[in-house]
Design a protein around this motif. Sequence first.
Motif, short mmCIF file in Angstrom:
data_model
loop_
_atom_site.label_atom_id
_atom_site.label_comp_id
_atom_site.label_asym_id
_atom_site.label_seq_id
_atom_site.Cartn_x
_atom_site.Cartn_y
_atom_site.Cartn_z
N SER A 278 0.82 -1.23 -0.34
CA SER A 278 -0.25 0.23 0.38
C SER A 278 1.04 1.27 -0.07
N SER A 279 0.43 1.67 -1.14
CA SER A 279 1.17 3.37 -0.76
C SER A 279 0.31 4.87 -1.52
N PRO A 280 -0.46 4.78 -0.33
CA PRO A 280 -1.48 5.49 -0.39
C PRO A 280 -0.24 7.12 -0.63
N GLN A 281 -1.60 7.93 -0.94
CA GLN A 281 -0.67 9.53 -1.12
C GLN A 281 -2.13 10.23 -1.24
N VAL A 282 -1.50 12.53 -0.60
CA VAL A 282 -2.26 13.05 -1.08
C VAL A 282 -1.58 14.32 -1.87
N GLY A 283 -2.42 14.44 -2.65
CA GLY A 283 -2.42 15.14 -3.08
C GLY A 283 -2.81 16.34 -3.03
#
Length: 441
Positions: A278-283
């Motif tokens: 899992s590699s979540p991000q917030v842009g």
Amino acid sequence: MAFKRTFVALLVFGVAAIVAAPGFASENEVEADVTYYKDVLPILQANCQSCHRPSGYNISGLIAPMSFMDYAETRPWARAIARKVEAREMPPWFATAPTGVFENERGLTDDQIDTIVNWVEAGAPAGDMTDAPPARQWAEDANDGWSLGTPDFVVSMPEPYLVEDDIYDLNITFYTKISEDLLPEDAWVRGWELRVGDNAITHHMCSSVLSPDAYLPAEAVEDEGADTPDSRLLSCVAEGGESGMLPEDFGVLIEKGSSISFNMHYHKEPAEGSGAWSSPQVGFFLADAEPKYKVINDAIGNRSFEIPPNHPNYRVGSSRVLDTDIYVLDLWPHAHTRAHASRYTVTYPDGTEELLLDVPHYDQGWQVTYKYKEPKFLPKGTRIDVDFWYDNTPERAAREKFNSNRFVGYGPRTDDEMQLGFIGYAKIDDAEAMPTTNNNN
């Protein structure tokens, strides 16, 4: 997952249609009144292809299992498509009221449904390719997979996380300090997009902003909602949820030196080879100027209920009385597998009532964020009620794989329940925070 079940049903209908239906018209047939290229493709482009394509719209891990990007891909599913749109199961939209007030409302008109049904009944003819509209251009193709455009800066989890084979339910929060390279000074943002970082195991993702002086745990914390007191929720998404830009004059302040939390709930069947990274991000998308209204996201919720064993329609409610005038931007009902309906209502200070949102077919596997076209004004003294109804019967338990022979209360596991009516809003003055009350029956 309910989304997957929806498409499994579509698969079954499609296979049955292929076996039982007469042959479809050939791609060279152009004489039919209703054809794919002239009549059906524009409907699919506007209402279906956003998800039904190889790299679809960011709806938090859900990916349609078939593509409808051309005639060859669409034709085998023609009868299944007709069945689903006639039943108004596709495109997916689970609210029945109010209509016309949410910017992301999905649905086909009666004429569009008739067009698809008539096309299928005519043998699903292709028609003339020269009648086709231009192909749609997709934001994800131009913006490295981001649906809202290229972010001004992106905050990622410290490193990819392996959800091991033996995990069934895991609530865990990771923290990332925003580097000075990404955020050299305080900045207002006009929107953000959450990417869960996988397409199979994330039940939900919440992200918060922690102030520069907030305590930051050195390692990930295994707990539901493990944020510090000096944190502000940005938003949450679950399967089917979507991020969005804020209206003009609305924004959120991100201070230099702030941190971002990644509150992740992973859920899968434990088995050899089931582990996933899992590699979540917030842009984040920067505002050009300081906005007039500061956006707040939180939930009107109830954590003190118990759903009786085998009860078919148990209601759990929560409410809040406003201590200030507010503008409401969005609503996001959140519960787990026993929930089958949700409703937001308001009672104004003069005693009149209004329905804000009615979701009679709540689907835990496709949790829509209902975003207002225009901010909804609610005056001080208004009471907001959020109600959920739960089905704890053996019949639903067999479908959803839970134990219906026990009392069920609030809890972070998928087998537990939640009653959370999230609300995005902005205060119109600086009155005190709003009190919350609970009510059950």
